[in-house]
Scaffold this motif. Structure first.
Motif, PDB file in Angstrom:
ATOM      1  N   THR A 162      41.329  38.712  39.451  1.00  0.00           N
ATOM      2  CA  THR A 162      41.706  39.292  40.747  1.00  0.00           C
ATOM      3  C   THR A 162      40.523  40.022  41.351  1.00  0.00           C
ATOM      4  N   VAL A 163      40.260  39.741  42.621  1.00  0.00           N
ATOM      5  CA  VAL A 163      39.186  40.393  43.371  1.00  0.00           C
ATOM      6  C   VAL A 163      39.802  41.331  44.403  1.00  0.00           C
ATOM      7  N   GLY A 164      39.348  42.565  44.428  1.00  0.00           N
ATOM      8  CA  GLY A 164      39.779  43.517  45.445  1.00  0.00           C
ATOM      9  C   GLY A 164      38.653  43.772  46.423  1.00  0.00           C
ATOM     10  N   ASP A 183      39.634  29.908  41.837  1.00  0.00           N
ATOM     11  CA  ASP A 183      41.047  30.178  41.538  1.00  0.00           C
ATOM     12  C   ASP A 183      41.304  31.659  41.306  1.00  0.00           C
ATOM     13  N   MET A 184      40.689  32.477  42.128  1.00  0.00           N
ATOM     14  CA  MET A 184      40.851  33.921  42.001  1.00  0.00           C
ATOM     15  C   MET A 184      41.873  34.424  43.014  1.00  0.00           C
ATOM     16  N   LYS A 185      42.576  35.475  42.661  1.00  0.00           N
ATOM     17  CA  LYS A 185      43.539  36.114  43.549  1.00  0.00           C
ATOM     18  C   LYS A 185      42.816  37.149  44.399  1.00  0.00           C
ATOM     19  N   THR A 203      46.377  39.248  49.806  1.00  0.00           N
ATOM     20  CA  THR A 203      47.430  40.260  49.862  1.00  0.00           C
ATOM     21  C   THR A 203      46.855  41.587  50.318  1.00  0.00           C
ATOM     22  N   TYR A 204      47.486  42.187  51.304  1.00  0.00           N
ATOM     23  CA  TYR A 204      47.039  43.481  51.825  1.00  0.00           C
ATOM     24  C   TYR A 204      47.560  44.607  50.953  1.00  0.00           C
ATOM     25  N   CYS A 205      46.691  45.535  50.580  1.00  0.00           N
ATOM     26  CA  CYS A 205      47.075  46.738  49.844  1.00  0.00           C
ATOM     27  C   CYS A 205      46.919  47.933  50.769  1.00  0.00           C
ATOM     28  N   GLU A 206      48.024  48.529  51.156  1.00  0.00           N
ATOM     29  CA  GLU A 206      47.958  49.698  52.031  1.00  0.00           C
ATOM     30  C   GLU A 206      47.288  50.864  51.332  1.00  0.00           C
ATOM     31  N   ASN A 207      47.544  50.982  50.034  1.00  0.00           N
ATOM     32  CA  ASN A 207      46.968  52.054  49.224  1.00  0.00           C
ATOM     33  C   ASN A 207      45.808  51.488  48.414  1.00  0.00           C
ATOM     34  N   VAL A 208      44.606  52.032  48.603  1.00  0.00           N
ATOM     35  CA  VAL A 208      43.438  51.512  47.892  1.00  0.00           C
ATOM     36  C   VAL A 208      43.587  51.670  46.389  1.00  0.00           C
ATOM     37  N   ASP A 209      44.352  52.678  45.937  1.00  0.00           N
ATOM     38  CA  ASP A 209      44.547  52.867  44.499  1.00  0.00           C
ATOM     39  C   ASP A 209      45.255  51.669  43.871  1.00  0.00           C
ATOM     40  N   ASP A 210      46.177  51.071  44.605  1.00  0.00           N
ATOM     41  CA  ASP A 210      46.873  49.881  44.102  1.00  0.00           C
ATOM     42  C   ASP A 210      45.891  48.731  43.902  1.00  0.00           C
ATOM     43  N   LEU A 211      44.976  48.589  44.854  1.00  0.00           N
ATOM     44  CA  LEU A 211      43.955  47.548  44.745  1.00  0.00           C
ATOM     45  C   LEU A 211      43.079  47.789  43.523  1.00  0.00           C
ATOM     46  N   LEU A 212      42.641  49.020  43.332  1.00  0.00           N
ATOM     47  CA  LEU A 212      41.752  49.338  42.215  1.00  0.00           C
ATOM     48  C   LEU A 212      42.420  49.069  40.872  1.00  0.00           C
ATOM     49  N   ALA A 213      43.693  49.397  40.786  1.00  0.00           N
ATOM     50  CA  ALA A 213      44.415  49.251  39.524  1.00  0.00           C
ATOM     51  C   ALA A 213      44.616  47.798  39.124  1.00  0.00           C
ATOM     52  N   GLN A 214      44.587  46.886  40.089  1.00  0.00           N
ATOM     53  CA  GLN A 214      44.874  45.476  39.813  1.00  0.00           C
ATOM     54  C   GLN A 214      43.635  44.587  39.735  1.00  0.00           C
ATOM     55  N   SER A 215      42.497  45.073  40.205  1.00  0.00           N
ATOM     56  CA  SER A 215      41.336  44.201  40.414  1.00  0.00           C
ATOM     57  C   SER A 215      40.409  44.137  39.204  1.00  0.00           C
ATOM     58  N   ASP A 216      39.988  42.923  38.884  1.00  0.00           N
ATOM     59  CA  ASP A 216      38.955  42.716  37.871  1.00  0.00           C
ATOM     60  C   ASP A 216      37.564  42.895  38.474  1.00  0.00           C
ATOM     61  N   ILE A 217      37.447  42.564  39.755  1.00  0.00           N
ATOM     62  CA  ILE A 217      36.205  42.772  40.508  1.00  0.00           C
ATOM     63  C   ILE A 217      36.562  43.539  41.773  1.00  0.00           C
ATOM     64  N   VAL A 218      35.823  44.601  42.063  1.00  0.00           N
ATOM     65  CA  VAL A 218      35.991  45.332  43.316  1.00  0.00           C
ATOM     66  C   VAL A 218      34.719  45.147  44.136  1.00  0.00           C
ATOM     67  N   SER A 244      36.272  46.409  34.258  1.00  0.00           N
ATOM     68  CA  SER A 244      36.151  45.717  35.543  1.00  0.00           C
ATOM     69  C   SER A 244      34.704  45.751  36.035  1.00  0.00           C
ATOM     70  N   VAL A 245      34.493  45.159  37.197  1.00  0.00           N
ATOM     71  CA  VAL A 245      33.144  44.998  37.749  1.00  0.00           C
ATOM     72  C   VAL A 245      33.111  45.526  39.181  1.00  0.00           C
ATOM     73  N   LEU A 246      32.040  46.221  39.541  1.00  0.00           N
ATOM     74  CA  LEU A 246      31.832  46.661  40.924  1.00  0.00           C
ATOM     75  C   LEU A 246      30.713  45.852  41.546  1.00  0.00           C
ATOM     76  N   VAL A 247      30.947  45.358  42.773  1.00  0.00           N
ATOM     77  CA  VAL A 247      29.922  44.657  43.544  1.00  0.00           C
ATOM     78  C   VAL A 247      29.717  45.419  44.846  1.00  0.00           C
TER      79      VAL A 247
END
Length: 336
Positions: A162-164, A183-185, A203-218, A244-247
């Motif tokens: 999953t990419v955020g 094939d990434m989400k 998928t839109y995440c209104e709360n950035v914390d939700d995105l961070l919690a789910q993402s393998d790459i941010v 996870s990974v930060l880009v």
């Protein structure tokens, strides 16, 4: 009737690099073109005074390479520009090196080059993500040192991860579409959902914390301004998935560098891919010493193709402005 004057504020040694023919056919058809010849900031400020060589200039093409001679377009420089200046047309999607508030206070309109940078910067972002996940940069160093696979550890596949994306603008959208090939989400966070909805699955995440919690790459794709400066720090790293990974292809200043280093040293982050740094061209020695991260020297738009597209977009803005049609790519702060 005399033509308006346009100042090409680029590297005084090289001028406009890629688009001399277009400069002649587009700009010189509507304006008298003057190229930057000031060797330093002090002489530039002097040349902007009444009777100076830049007196009467209406529009300025501003290339980042000019900073080596005259520095950033900060308040001091903006306030010293000739009274005739009405437009500063910046070559770059990011324009944090131009003081927009100072320009607005003087009635100077500012443009930038969104769109032209999307492909090249997205390519860099994808490379950083893949290299960070697969540790390709470490493998290359091994080969060059004659070690082949010695000491290399199994890395991670991008497929199914999953990419955020924080900041789903033109670059973010281009990256998202390329990530889908693996094939990434795709998750994304903006101040508000994109409308109309993107043509690709995300998928839109209104709360950035939700995105961070789910993402393998941010992936950070947001502009640098007073609101975003240092906004990605320890609180955000703590909320990211372990391993996870930060880009970051945006600006180094949006990240709290000490918090990033702490997250890498602790193992909270598996790796990172960085094209930008807070104090460019200086890079923190602690980052340089880390073998598990990929570092590039702000290569986002370092291609002939993209730089020419950016220059032509600047020319389009200048010509449009001089023809009384306004700036097609005026910065958002001035379009409120």
């Amino acid at each position: 009737m005399s033509q308006s004057k346009v100042l090409i504020c680029a590297d005084p040694k090289e001028g406009v690099i890629w688009s001399k023919e277009e400069q002649k056919s587009q700009l010189e058809a509507v304006a008298e073109v003057i190229e930057l010849s000031s060797s330093d900031r002090e002489s530039f400020l002097k040349d902007c005074q009444p009777g100076g060589k830049y007196d009467g200039v209406v529009a300025i093409y501003r290339h980042g390479a000019s900073a080596s001679a005259v520095g950033n377009f900060d308040k001091e420089l903006i306030d010293a520009l000739p009274k005739s200046v009405k437009y500063v047309c910046h070559n770059g999607a990011g324009y944090d090196t131009v003081d927009v508030d100072a320009c607005t206070a003087r009635g100077i309109q500012v443009s930038h080059t969104p769109g032209s940078v999307d492909d090249a910067t997205a390519t860099v972002g994808i490379y950083l993500a893949l290299s960070a996940m697969r540790q390709f940069h470490v493998a290359e160093l091994n080969v060059r040192a004659g070690k082949f696979k010695q000491g290399l550890q199994p890395a991670r596949d991008p497929e199914g991860k999953t990419v955020g994306i924080i900041g789903m603008g033109g670059i973010g959208k281009t990256m998202a579409k390329r990530f889908l090939a693996f094939d990434m989400k795709i998750l994304y966070h903006n101040r508000r959902p994109i409308s109309p909805e993107p043509s690709f699955p995300c998928t839109y995440c209104e709360n950035v914390d939700d995105l961070l919690a789910q993402s393998d790459i941010v992936s950070l794709n947001l502009p640098l301004n007073e609101k975003t400066k240092g906004s990605f720090g320890k609180a955000q790293f703590d909320k990211m998935k372990d391993g996870s990974v930060l880009v970051n292809t945006a600006r180094g200043g949006v990240v709290d560098e000490d918090a990033l280093i702490e997250a890498l040293e602790s193992g909270k982050l598996f790796s990172a891919g960085l094209d930008v740094f807070p104090d460019e061209p200086n890079v923190n020695p602690k980052l340089i010493a880390m073998k598990n991260i990929t570092l590039l020297p702000h290569m986002g738009t370092e291609t002939r193709d993209s730089q020419k597209k950016m220059e032509l977009q600047v020319f389009d803005n200048i010509v449009s402005a001089l023809q009384g049609k306004g700036l097609p790519n005026q910065v958002p702060e001035q379009r409120k």
